[in-house]
Design an enzyme around this catalytic site. Structure first.
Site, short mmCIF file in Angstrom:
data_model
loop_
_atom_site.label_atom_id
_atom_site.label_comp_id
_atom_site.label_asym_id
_atom_site.label_seq_id
_atom_site.Cartn_x
_atom_site.Cartn_y
_atom_site.Cartn_z
N ASN A 149 0.80 -1.23 0.00
CA ASN A 149 0.00 0.00 0.00
C ASN A 149 0.83 1.28 0.00
O ASN A 149 0.48 2.25 -0.66
CB ASN A 149 -1.02 -0.02 1.13
CG ASN A 149 -0.38 -0.11 2.48
OD1 ASN A 149 0.67 -0.71 2.65
ND2 ASN A 149 -0.99 0.50 3.47
N VAL A 233 -0.68 -12.63 8.65
CA VAL A 233 0.68 -13.06 8.26
C VAL A 233 1.68 -12.67 9.36
O VAL A 233 2.61 -13.41 9.66
CB VAL A 233 1.08 -12.49 6.88
CG1 VAL A 233 2.51 -12.87 6.53
CG2 VAL A 233 0.12 -12.98 5.80
N GLY A 234 1.47 -11.51 9.97
CA GLY A 234 2.36 -11.06 11.04
C GLY A 234 2.45 -12.07 12.17
O GLY A 234 3.51 -12.31 12.75
N GLU A 251 4.72 -4.65 12.20
CA GLU A 251 3.82 -3.49 12.00
C GLU A 251 2.61 -4.01 11.24
O GLU A 251 2.72 -4.33 10.05
CB GLU A 251 4.52 -2.40 11.19
CG GLU A 251 5.78 -1.87 11.81
CD GLU A 251 5.52 -0.87 12.93
OE1 GLU A 251 4.34 -0.69 13.31
OE2 GLU A 251 6.48 -0.28 13.42
N CYS A 285 -2.65 1.48 6.65
CA CYS A 285 -2.82 0.81 7.95
C CYS A 285 -3.48 1.73 8.95
O CYS A 285 -4.24 1.31 9.80
CB CYS A 285 -1.47 0.33 8.46
SG CYS A 285 -0.25 1.66 8.52
P1 NAD Z 1 0.22 -9.30 3.71
O1 NAD Z 1 0.38 -9.65 5.14
O2 NAD Z 1 -0.63 -10.13 2.86
O3 NAD Z 1 1.66 -9.24 3.01
C1 NAD Z 1 2.71 -8.47 3.53
C2 NAD Z 1 4.03 -9.04 3.03
O4 NAD Z 1 4.21 -10.33 3.59
C3 NAD Z 1 4.09 -9.21 1.51
O5 NAD Z 1 5.39 -8.92 1.07
C4 NAD Z 1 3.78 -10.69 1.34
O6 NAD Z 1 4.32 -11.24 0.16
C5 NAD Z 1 4.51 -11.25 2.55
N1 NAD Z 1 4.08 -12.58 2.99
C6 NAD Z 1 2.86 -13.14 2.95
N2 NAD Z 1 2.90 -14.38 3.47
C7 NAD Z 1 4.18 -14.60 3.87
C8 NAD Z 1 4.87 -15.68 4.48
N3 NAD Z 1 4.24 -16.80 4.82
N4 NAD Z 1 6.19 -15.54 4.73
C9 NAD Z 1 6.84 -14.41 4.41
N5 NAD Z 1 6.25 -13.35 3.82
C10 NAD Z 1 4.93 -13.44 3.56
O7 NAD Z 1 -0.26 -7.77 3.70
P2 NAD Z 1 -0.64 -6.87 2.45
O8 NAD Z 1 -1.97 -7.26 1.93
O9 NAD Z 1 0.52 -6.80 1.53
O10 NAD Z 1 -0.74 -5.43 3.16
C11 NAD Z 1 -1.90 -4.93 3.77
C12 NAD Z 1 -1.82 -5.09 5.28
O11 NAD Z 1 -0.65 -4.44 5.77
C13 NAD Z 1 -2.97 -4.42 6.00
O12 NAD Z 1 -3.41 -5.26 7.03
C14 NAD Z 1 -2.34 -3.15 6.58
O13 NAD Z 1 -3.00 -2.64 7.70
C15 NAD Z 1 -0.97 -3.63 6.89
N6 NAD Z 1 -0.04 -2.50 6.98
C16 NAD Z 1 0.49 -2.18 8.20
C17 NAD Z 1 1.33 -1.08 8.31
C18 NAD Z 1 1.93 -0.66 9.64
O14 NAD Z 1 2.93 0.05 9.64
N7 NAD Z 1 1.35 -1.06 10.75
C19 NAD Z 1 1.65 -0.33 7.17
C20 NAD Z 1 1.07 -0.70 5.96
C21 NAD Z 1 0.24 -1.80 5.87
#
Ligand code: NAD
Length: 481
Positions: A149, A233-234, A251, A285
């Site tokens: 994003n 995922v986190g 995050e 986020c």
């Molecule tokens: P996502 O969790 O689907 O993916 C994030 C990253 O993780 C991507 O690079 C993805 O390829 C990778 N990933 C996915 N599965 C994985 C695994 N098993 N092992 C290692 N890497 C893996 O999130 P998204 O859809 O890309 O982003 C949107 C989300 O991010 C929303 O929930 C948003 O709130 C959050 N976000 C948080 C912040 C913050 O600073 N708190 C900032 C921006 C976005």
């Protein structure tokens, strides 16, 4: 027409992977680039290249590392058109958001350059007259995994600070934004003169994220992991990090509230709500995803907010503030949230429709805390409004969330604003502003399901270094035998 192919960046060399995946423009549905689909072997090579390059980088005087970051600032300026193009074409960013993001990351590089000068230790008093020192050292190799994003900003905030304090980095951008979040970050630092191997970029498709992630967290050389993305995922990354005893900064998602108190300046409140809910089509986020308005001003606020929201135009992000949402999965979730809310009695005050990935700016009121739109992160241009009776109810409902990232409070009384701010269960609160705010020197991060750890400024130094205790004995300690 064949599209250009983008490669992996490992050990300072651009190289192919066994295959490629499609980088799709969400506004047109067309394939914009073919991108190298890295695997576990590529990730291992990247970690090993980082491991080999790190000691020499860490041994450079800190002002030399800072100089590379200042050069990176210049490179961001030189590459601005390319960066903006990628943010718009692969990320669906409104052009104004893309310009903001490129400007912000130049500031991030500058703040990271300053951080290179700020890694300090402590001298402790000692019971035995020792010279007792606490020193901070880089963790070695840092793995950075980022979402789509704000791909450039979120990659840079981790990469720039991790490099500044003497680490080498392996960056894995989102499969939705592999250029803006990864390939172009490598190009920035290549142009800045970063030595080979100190930054490595491994792009991969969603099919390979688990195998690549396993290496980026589990490889013994990795000292810390910076993950930004969804809470689902986190949690997996956190669990993997726990298994390998890695230092992990997470995050994650949010469901941020904007609290509009009875004494609020309504122009300010409407401006804050509109920006907070609709910037980047609500895909931030810290997006304002719940608006809690005091009953005394609720109808006046909502009418004005609806008028402002309805005036936002939808379409090609080069000329409209509301562009596409990133993909069909997100669009399905947003649709489900709106439909569920309306079915359960929420009132649609404006918007509500979508044409594929393009959603009208939507305002719902009479939203209740048991609706999905109240509890789950929506990540779309949808603003749920709920009327509250007084400050206590606003605080109670704002805290009624599994998330705790950011919040905004609008009030004419600064002291009242700060006292409400102290009672909100979030990592960040902005009085008389929207929930959407960041500065590169501030500790950015959440509590509850919004994550662990902080990025930015001194917090980033803490995230990407480890503390060691060194003593120098000078004859004060006697042994009993
Ligand atoms: P996502 O969790 O689907 O993916 C994030 C990253 O993780 C991507 O690079 C993805 O390829 C990778 N990933 C996915 N599965 C994985 C695994 N098993 N092992 C290692 N890497 C893996 O999130 P998204 O859809 O890309 O982003 C949107 C989300 O991010 C929303 O929930 C948003 O709130 C959050 N976000 C948080 C912040 C913050 O600073 N708190 C900032 C921006 C976005």
């Amino acid at each position: 027409m064949a599209v250009e192919t983008e490669r992996l960046f490992v050990g300072g060399v651009w190289r192919d992977a066994a295959g490629t995946f499609d980088d799709v423009n969400p506004a047109t549905g067309e394939v914009w680039r073919a991108v190298a689909d890295g695997d576990a072997d590529a990730a291992t090579d990247a970690v090993e290249a980082a491991l080999a390059a790190q000691p020499e980088w860490a041994a450079l005087p800190h002002d030399q590392r800072a100089k590379v970051l200042i050069e990176a600032m210049g490179a961001i300026g030189d590459l601005q058109d390319t960066l903006v193009e990628a943010l718009v074409d692969e990320g669906g960013s409104w052009i104004g958001k893309a310009m903001f993001e490129t400007g912000f990351v130049a500031g991030t590089a500058q703040a990271a350059a300053v951080a290179a000068h700020m890694v300090t230790g402590e001298l402790l008093p000692s019971d035995h007259g020792k010279v007792s020192m606490v020193v901070r050292e880089p963790v070695g190799v840092v793995s950075v995994i980022t979402p789509w994003n704000f791909p450039l900003l979120l990659s840079m905030r981790a990469v720039a600070f991790a490099l500044a304090v003497g680490n080498a980095v392996v960056l894995k951008p989102s499969e939705e934004t592999p250029l803006a979040g990864g390939v172009l970050v490598a190009k920035i630092f290549e142009a800045a003169g970063l030595p080979p191997g100190v930054l490595n970029v491994v792009t991969c498709s969603r099919d390979r994220v688990a195998e690549v992630g396993e290496v980026l967290v589990g490889h013994p050389a990795v000292g810390a992991v910076s993950f930004t993305g969804s809470t689902v995922v986190g949690r997996e990354i956190g669990a993997l990090g726990g298994r390998h005893l890695k230092k992990v900064a997470l995050e994650l998602g949010g469901k941020d509230a904007l609290v509009v108190l009875d004494d609020a300046d309504l122009d300010r409140a409407v401006g804050a709500a509109t920006f907070g809910s609709f910037m980047h089509a609500g895909q931030i986020c810290m997006s304002t995803e719940r608006i809690l308005v005091d009953a005394a001003v609720a109808e006046d606020f909502t009418e004005r907010f609806v008028a402002k929201a309805a005036a936002l135009t939808v379409g090609d992000p080069r000329s409209n503030i509301i562009g596409p949402v990133i993909n069909a999965k997100q669009a399905d979730k947003i649709r489900r949230h709106i439909d569920d809310a309306v079915a359960q009695g929420a009132t649609l005050r404006t918007g509500g429709d979508n044409d594929g990935l393009f959603f009208e700016p939507t305002v719902l009121d009479a939203v209740a805390p048991d609706m999905t739109i109240w509890t789950e992160e929506t990540f779309g241009p949808v603003a749920p409004v709920i009327t509250v009776s007084g400050e206590e109810e606003a605080i109670k409902l704002a805290n009624d969330s599994e998330y705790g990232l950011s919040a905004g409070i609008i009030t004419a009384d600064e002291e009242r604003g700060l006292s409400v701010a102290r009672r909100l269960e979030t990592g960040m609160v902005h009085v008389n502003d929207t929930s959407v705010y960041d500065e590169p020197n501030a500790p950015f991060g959440g509590v509850k399901s919004s994550g662990l750890g902080r990025h930015g400024g001194k917090a980033a130094i803490e995230a990407f270094t480890r503390t060691r205790w060194l003593t120098l004995e000078r004859g004060g300690r006697l042994y009993p035998f």
